[in-house]
Structure formats: structure tokens, C-alpha cells
Design an enzyme around this catalytic site. Structure first.
Site, short mmCIF file in Angstrom:
data_model
loop_
_atom_site.label_atom_id
_atom_site.label_comp_id
_atom_site.label_asym_id
_atom_site.label_seq_id
_atom_site.Cartn_x
_atom_site.Cartn_y
_atom_site.Cartn_z
N SER A 1 0.59 -1.26 -0.02
CA SER A 1 -0.10 0.15 -0.08
C SER A 1 0.85 1.18 -0.06
O SER A 1 0.24 2.41 -0.19
CB SER A 1 -0.92 -0.11 1.15
OG SER A 1 -0.29 -0.10 2.64
N LYS B 1 -6.04 4.21 8.25
CA LYS B 1 -5.04 4.85 7.57
C LYS B 1 -5.32 6.36 7.66
O LYS B 1 -4.42 7.28 7.83
CB LYS B 1 -4.60 4.44 6.32
CG LYS B 1 -3.95 3.02 6.31
CD LYS B 1 -3.57 2.56 5.02
CE LYS B 1 -3.03 0.99 5.35
NZ LYS B 1 -2.45 0.79 3.77
#
Length: 347
Positions: free
Chosen positions: A235, A280
Site C-alpha cells: 500500500s 489509515k
């Protein structure tokens, strides 16, 4: 009665102590996922042997994953943006060692794609060779179960070679159910082959029942090094690519801003959806980021079913930002160029 009570107290105390010890120390077949942190890319990336001293920062964000105790589960039930997963859902049935190795394969591929995209977009030369696909997992009903193993590299199918995992998967999907299929692979440096059959996958398509990711090798005259020990997954690809591009082509692109984001990066510069986007966003907001780049891809019906809320990363990021009442700007991106264009336009 008093004597019974007298002797009962040590037992009650002992059981209570044992319960608390078990609650905090005994690991259960569950994992919790929590907001991790936001890390300045400069801490793990060095481009052309030169330090990036420009104002502002690019930050990749992480989630924290830990095998749960009973105390962890209670914490997760009471805490927002904290999720509980079964061991099978989290690791796919892999051991902890295999799970960590798989995430390192994802990180390796992410770094190679970031190098390729960052340099290419900056107008620099870089060569990428496709070596095959890493085997990440083999389904229980696959006829290659016990033949292919994690870390094997599939180099060909039916004596055909491919230029990407997408090409390989497309070819296998096109074969008929029950067809014999030959797989060529490398195991511990040795070239091998095995024959199995095409099966019906969980997504309804035909395949051979392996999870995979590109195995690539890149080379350039511009040295780019990563130090990501203990960090896994794909990611950070977008932020790695953005940092490489900026340092080589447009050093002042950040313009003093603290910029966070997430998303995998492909060879074509496309930004892919990732897991744990809500956590996140929380991590980035807590770090004081001004901008957060979120993948914004249209999901297929199958992908919507797999998504926890049926929404894509950008939609989920927006919802999370509203819930935590952050002023951080959530910016949708589909490509690396989208992120570059936004930063240029909004200096």
C-alpha cells in the site's frame, strides 16, 4: 461456614489471578487491526544517494496488526476504527512466518513498481524485467496443492510465457473447466514443471487456485534504496512513487505541505485499492497531515461484496474524515499523475 469461607478465598484469588493472566497473555485465533502510524518516506527511501531536504513531507501510513488476547478483543469491541478478524481471514490459513513472508513479497513488488513509475514519470531511464509470479497461497481444492508452495515462482503455463501476472491470469481464465494445464516453476533455484487441472474458483472464474503477485527486477543508473525492514504489504506504492518523482523532477512539489496517502502502484501508474483505509485516515490525521490521497476506483459487483461497506477507498476515507472531524483534505486519485497534477494545481 466461616471456615469454608476462610479456605475459599485463596481459591477465588487464585482463579482471579489466573483469569487476568490469561486475559492479557494467552493468544487466541483472532487478530485485531488498529490505526498504525504515518511515516516520513525519507526515513526509508534514499534517491540518487542524496538527502531530500525540501520543506514538508510525504508520509506512508500503516495499520497495526496483532494476534489477540481476550483483553485485546475487549479493547477492540470498545474502540472505534479497530476491527477483529479470524486467523483464517487475516492470514488466509498461512502460518505467521508465511504471512510475514507474503507481505515482504508485496513490499518488494511495490518498491520495484515505485522505482519504475517514479523514474519513468520523471523522464529517467529504467528497465524492468518480468521474472514470473510469486506463489502466495494455494487453495485447498487446487490440483497443485502440495506441489506449488509459497515463494515458488511460476514462469510459464502450457509452455507459454507472459509479460505480467494479468496476462497469465487472463490466459488461465480462458481455459475450460477440467482442462489439463502444465505449470513451469522455480523452486529453490531449480526449474520444475507439474500438470494439474483447471478448477472453478470462488469468484466463479476458471483458474488453478493460486494467489500470486508479480516477481520483477529493475535496473537503472540512478540508485534508489529502501530500508523497510519490518514493514510489509503493497500500500505504500503511491507515496514511494511520488517521493521518487518529486526528488528527481520537481523538488518543490510538496510546497511545505505534509502529505499522506495510500494505494498500491501498477506498472502503468494506476493506483490500486487497499485494506484498512479508515484506520489509515485516522493515522494520517493524528500525524497532522494536510492532504490525504485515497484510491478512487470503480468497484465491480464482486469487489463491492468483498468490501466491508460496499464502498471504495475514497468513499470510505471521506466518511472516516467526517466521523473524526478532521480538516485534512481527502483527495481522490486513480493514477500517480492525478496526485502530481493535484499538487501542482494547488500549490
Amino acid at each position: 461456614m466461616k471456615r469454608i469461607k476462610k479456605y475459599l478465598w485463596p481459591t477465588v484469588i487464585g482463579v482471579t489471578i489466573a483469569f487476568f493472566i490469561a486475559a492479557f497473555w494467552v493468544r487466541l485465533p483472532y487478530y485485531i487491526e488498529v490505526p498504525g502510524g504515518a511515516e516520513d518516506v525519507r526515513q526509508v527511501l534514499l534517491v540518487d544517494n542524496k538527502a531530500d531536504k525540501e520543506a514538508g513531507s510525504y508520509n506512508f501510513v500503516t495499520v497495526g496488526v496483532e494476534q489477540a488476547t481476550f483483553a485485546h478483543l475487549v479493547y477492540a469491541w470498545l474502540t472505534p476504527f479497530t476491527d477483529i478478524y479470524s486467523a483464517k481471514d487475516m492470514t488466509g490459513g498461512s502460518t505467521d512466518e508465511e504471512f510475514n513472508r507474503i507481505n515482504q513479497f508485496y513490499m518488494e513488488t511495490s518498491q520495484n513498481m515505485a522505482k519504475y513509475q517514479g523514474l519513468t514519470t520523471a523522464g529517467k531511464e529504467i528497465k524492468m524485467d518480468y521474472l514470473g509470479v510469486y506463489v502466495l497461497q494455494v487453495a485447498d481444492n487446487s490440483t497443485f496443492k502440495g506441489v506449488l508452495n509459497i515463494a515458488d515462482t511460476v514462469t510459464g503455463v502450457n509452455d507459454k510465457t507472459f509479460e505480467s501476472s494479468e496476462e497469465l491470469v487472463k490466459y488461465v481464465n480462458s481455459q475450460k473447466l477440467g482442462d489439463k494445464i502444465k505449470v513451469t516453476f522455480q523452486e529453490d533455484g531449480q526449474e520444475k514443471s507439474a500438470t494439474g487441472k483447471v478448477i472453478k474458483l470462488e469468484n466463479g472464474k476458471n483458474g488453478i487456485g493460486i494467489s500470486l503477485i508479480d516477481r520483477t527486477e529493475v535496473s537503472s543508473s540512478i540508485p534508489i534504496t529502501f530500508s523497510t525492514e519490518g514493514i510489509g504489504g503493497p500500500s505504500a506504492g503511491l507515496m514511494f512513487s511520488l517521493a521518487i518523482y518529486t526528488q528527481l523532477a520537481d523538488p518543490t512539489l510538496r510546497d511545505g505541505r505534509d502529505i499522506a496517502g495510500t494505494g498500491s502502484i501498477s506498472r502503468e501508474g494506476e493506483v490500486g485499492e487497499i485494506g484498512g483505509i479508515d484506520k489509515k485516515v485516522v493515522s494520517a490525521a493524528q500525524s497532522g497531515a494536510d492532504i490525504f490521497f485515497a484510491p478512487n476506483n470503480e468497484l465491480t459487483e464482486e469487489e463491492k461484496k468483498l468490501s466491508p461497506n460496499g464502498k471504495n477507498n475514497y468513499q470510505t476515507a471521506l466518511e472516516t474524515a467526517k466521523k473524526i472531524k478532521t480538516d485534512m483534505k481527502i483527495v481522490p486519485v486513480k493514477t500517480l499523475q492525478d496526485a502530481i497534477d493535484y499538487l501542482k494545481k494547488n500549490k
